[in-house]
Design a protein around this motif. Structure first.
Motif, short mmCIF file in Angstrom:
data_model
loop_
_atom_site.label_atom_id
_atom_site.label_comp_id
_atom_site.label_asym_id
_atom_site.label_seq_id
_atom_site.Cartn_x
_atom_site.Cartn_y
_atom_site.Cartn_z
N GLN A 35 43.61 -120.12 -72.38
CA GLN A 35 43.79 -118.69 -72.10
C GLN A 35 44.06 -118.47 -70.62
O GLN A 35 44.96 -117.69 -70.24
N ALA A 36 43.31 -119.18 -69.77
CA ALA A 36 43.52 -119.05 -68.32
C ALA A 36 44.96 -119.43 -67.96
O ALA A 36 45.61 -118.76 -67.14
N ALA A 43 47.62 -119.31 -69.97
CA ALA A 43 48.54 -118.28 -70.47
C ALA A 43 48.52 -117.06 -69.54
O ALA A 43 49.56 -116.46 -69.28
N ASP A 44 47.33 -116.74 -69.02
CA ASP A 44 47.22 -115.60 -68.10
C ASP A 44 48.01 -115.85 -66.82
O ASP A 44 48.69 -114.96 -66.31
N ILE A 45 47.92 -117.09 -66.31
CA ILE A 45 48.66 -117.44 -65.08
C ILE A 45 50.16 -117.27 -65.31
O ILE A 45 50.89 -116.77 -64.46
N LEU A 46 50.62 -117.68 -66.49
CA LEU A 46 52.07 -117.69 -66.75
C LEU A 46 52.60 -116.36 -67.27
O LEU A 46 53.81 -116.17 -67.39
N GLU A 47 51.66 -115.44 -67.56
CA GLU A 47 52.09 -114.15 -68.09
C GLU A 47 53.04 -113.47 -67.10
O GLU A 47 52.79 -113.45 -65.90
N GLY A 48 54.14 -112.99 -67.59
CA GLY A 48 55.08 -112.30 -66.70
C GLY A 48 56.15 -113.21 -66.11
O GLY A 48 57.11 -112.73 -65.54
N VAL A 49 55.97 -114.54 -66.24
CA VAL A 49 57.05 -115.44 -65.80
C VAL A 49 58.06 -115.50 -66.94
O VAL A 49 57.71 -115.88 -68.05
N VAL A 86 51.19 -123.08 -73.96
CA VAL A 86 49.98 -123.37 -73.18
C VAL A 86 48.76 -122.80 -73.90
O VAL A 86 47.74 -123.47 -74.06
N LEU A 87 48.91 -121.57 -74.37
CA LEU A 87 47.79 -120.90 -75.04
C LEU A 87 47.36 -121.63 -76.32
O LEU A 87 46.18 -121.71 -76.64
#
Ligand SMILES: [Fe+2]
Ligand SMILES: [Fe+2]
Length: 337
Positions: free
Chosen positions: A235-236, A238-244, A254-255
């Motif tokens: 989850q962490a 996926a959060d980092i990559l959110e918006g890329v 990743v998630l």
């Protein structure tokens, strides 16, 4: 910027190589003389058979051919050329306008016709018209390949940065990426999808950046709380990559890379059909690589144990087709783990 088609772009034409096939010596010599002043390279043949041999070796950018020739006619040669390089423009120069030639030529995929006796500027325009789209497409492909390479390099750097914190898993993501890519190739997935899997696997553990290093490198068994903390990394990530905005579902890969077919995985407990194929492939590659390598809490279990694990859990935890692909890849032993 491409110039209007009616104005031949001479500089562009000078970059092209041409295969010119004509049996009449006089016409051939005159035309070769004319063409060689305008194009980068002219390869000349006097019948279809010679022409095809020259094409196999030279892979010219454009083919100009007469139809009626001894040994092999121009249409038969064109058909053979199209069968090995269907995007190469073929221009037919002919005095014949009978319907059967025309229909056969269309069927073969001949791009343009120029009538004999050839008006040189008409021929140059035909060459330009049929090559321009093709060349632009080539340039576009080259540009997107460069972009993919840059992206791959950047993601590789990111991947190494994550692993710098944890010497025990140094190179883990790169090896997972190699295995996942090989599985995807074995499964004959489309090239674009394979590129996405390669990149997704390179950073599948990016979320570990949010986990304390001591925990990642801790020898021995983890407590429940510690394990739960490790389990937050998909989850962490996926959060980092959110918006890329990748052209592939990288954040989802990743998630989902710890999800398992029977719903026993994490973080969401997704089941078979809810899990992305890309994530299923990364999951198998991840398990195989992790088991085959040394970890702070245990020595390497070895490839045989890894193979036994995916075989036993085939269709239970891991996708059957992916496992089959993985076993074939490992059998070939062209991957060093
Ligand atoms: Fe992971
Ligand atoms: Fe991993």
């Amino acid at each position: 910027m491409p110039q209007p088609l009616s104005t031949p772009n001479l500089e562009f034409l000078r970059t092209l190589s041409v295969l010119y096939v004509e049996d009449e010596e006089e016409v051939r010599n005159a035309m070769t003389h004319f063409l060689s002043r305008r194009f980068a390279r002219i390869d000349v043949a006097s019948n279809g058979q010679e022409g095809f041999a020259l094409f196999e070796n030279g892979r010219q950018d454009v083919v100009i051919t007469d139809i009626k020739m001894p040994v092999m006619d121009g249409l038969e040669m064109s058909s053979m050329i199209k069968s090995i390089a269907d995007d190469v423009p073929v221009i037919v120069v002919t005095a014949y306008n009978e319907t059967d030639y025309f229909l056969r030529a269309i069927e073969i995929g001949v791009d343009r016709f120029v009538k004999k006796p050839v008006n040189p500027s008409e021929l140059v325009e035909a060459i330009q018209k049929s090559t321009q789209v093709h060349m632009q497409q080539k340039q576009l492909e080259k540009a997107s390949l460069q972009l993919l390479n840059t992206l791959q390099t950047a993601i590789g750097a990111l991947s190494r940065a994550i692993e710098k914190r944890d010497p025990y898993t140094d190179g883990h993501q790169k090896r997972v990426s190699q295995i996942a890519t090989a599985i995807a190739e074995e499964m004959k997935l489309p090239k674009a999808q394979i590129n996405g899997i390669r990149l997704g696997a390179m950073i599948h553990d990016i979320g570990k950046i949010s986990i304390p290093t001591e925990l990642l490198t801790m020898p021995g068994k983890l407590s429940r709380i510690q394990f739960e903390l490790i389990q937050t990394h998909p989850q962490a990530g996926a959060d980092i990559l959110e918006g890329v905005e990748f052209p592939w579902p990288i954040a989802q890969m990743v998630l989902q890379h710890h999800e398992r077919l029977n719903g026993s995985g994490y973080p969401k407990g997704l089941k078979a059909e809810q899990i992305l194929l890309e994530a299923k492939i990364i999951a198998v590659a991840d398990v195989v690589e992790a088991m085959a390598s040394h970890r702070p809490y245990r020595p390497a279990l070895g490839l045989d144990v890894a193979i036994a694990e995916v075989k036993t859990q085939r269709g239970v935890l891991y996708d059957a087709e992916v496992v089959d692909g993985c076993l074939k890849v490992l059998e070939r032993q062209d991957l060093r783990l």
